[in-house]
Design an enzyme around this catalytic site. Structure first.
Site, PDB file in Angstrom:
ATOM      1  N   PHE A  10      -8.661  -1.325   6.042  1.00  0.00           N
ATOM      2  CA  PHE A  10      -8.340  -2.466   5.190  1.00  0.00           C
ATOM      3  C   PHE A  10      -7.007  -3.124   5.544  1.00  0.00           C
ATOM      4  CE2 PHE A  10     -11.654  -0.458   2.706  1.00  0.00           C
ATOM      5  CZ  PHE A  10     -12.369  -1.558   2.257  1.00  0.00           C
ATOM      6  N   GLU A  11      -6.117  -2.397   6.195  1.00  0.00           N
ATOM      7  CA  GLU A  11      -4.841  -2.991   6.599  1.00  0.00           C
ATOM      8  C   GLU A  11      -5.001  -3.846   7.846  1.00  0.00           C
ATOM      9  OE1 GLU A  11      -1.924  -2.988   5.017  1.00  0.00           O
ATOM     10  OE2 GLU A  11      -2.834  -1.859   3.361  1.00  0.00           O
TER      11      GLU A  11
END
Length: 263
Positions: A115-116
């Site tokens: 997700f980063e």
């Protein structure tokens, strides 16, 4: 000779009067990590007294943080103690554990990495910060504090991410009491959540209060995590997906106990 040995031991055990701050404008924070609020700023050369030490965000290879007599935490990297190890007693955590926080499992590192997003080279993020890897915000010019070669490989990027996750592992451990019994997947879900929303927001949440009341962990996470899906008052699909992934991780079986910490 015996007198000399006893004198040396006494000198070692005696509390130091003060240690000098070695950096310019060093932040002293509300907890042992860069995600905590700044409570005070020390100028270079300021003498500080240390009441206890604990682990937190890794700063240039040193993950110790010193709690000063001002009641805030400063990275040991910027304090001239003469050692990269403990020079006084370990701090007791607010959650009641005096043991080191557990390390996140690989499933947690992979979830946060997903997700980063990954960037091998240094770039400027939306908030104007120099950033590299999986969301690592540079603390020095050209990310000089990063111990891995830039451009980063994805493998080194995940190692750096694991280093950055340490302060969140510590803060989650410290804010939970012995009634909160979590396996490593459930712990990882909370680490991912706090990495995203910040330790301060996590600590004041209903989610943490319910866990400290001894409620069923997966029930609490399933009900509370999805509520954290907004930014600027608007629901973001990226946050909806992240919360769903955290709940799914928490529900995975076959993970051993992470909290309460077994010393």
């Amino acid at each position: 000779m015996k007198f000399a040995i006893l004198a040396a031991v006494a000198s070692f055990l005696a509390p130091a009067s003060a240690y000098a701050i070695t950096g310019d404008n060093v932040n002293c924070r509300s907890g042992p990590g860069t995600s905590y609020a700044v409570k005070k700023v020390y100028k270079k050369g300021t003498d500080v007294k240390i009441s206890c030490q604990t682990t937190g965000t890794n700063i240039n290879g040193n993950n110790l943080w010193d709690k000063t007599s001002d009641g805030c935490y400063v990275s040991d990297y910027y304090v001239k103690t003469g050692s990269n190890g403990y020079v006084t007693s370990k701090c007791s955590s607010s959650g009641g554990s005096t043991c080191a926080a557990p390390k996140s499992n690989q499933a947690t590192v992979d979830l946060i990495a997903e997700f980063e997003g990954f960037r091998a080279n240094i770039y400027t993020d939306a908030a104007g910060y120099a950033t590299v890897g999986y969301g690592h915000k540079c603390q020095k010019a050209k990310c000089a504090e990063v111990k891995y070669k830039i451009p980063l490989s994805k493998a080194d990027g995940k190692k750096l991410l694991a280093d950055d996750m340490r302060s969140f592992e510590v803060c989650i451990t410290n804010m939970l009491n012995s009634k909160a019994k979590l396996n490593y997947n459930q712990f990882g879900a909370l680490v991912s959540w706090s990495f995203n929303v910040g330790c301060g927001a996590a600590k004041s949440s209903t989610l943490i209060k319910r866990l400290n009341n001894g409620e069923n962990v997966n029930k609490v996470l399933s009900e509370e995590l999805p509520k954290w899906n907004k930014a600027g008052g608007k629901v973001l699909q990226g946050l909806v997906r992240r919360r769903a992934a955290e709940v799914a991780l928490a529900k995975k079986s076959g993970s051993s106990q992470a909290l309460p910490v077994k010393c």
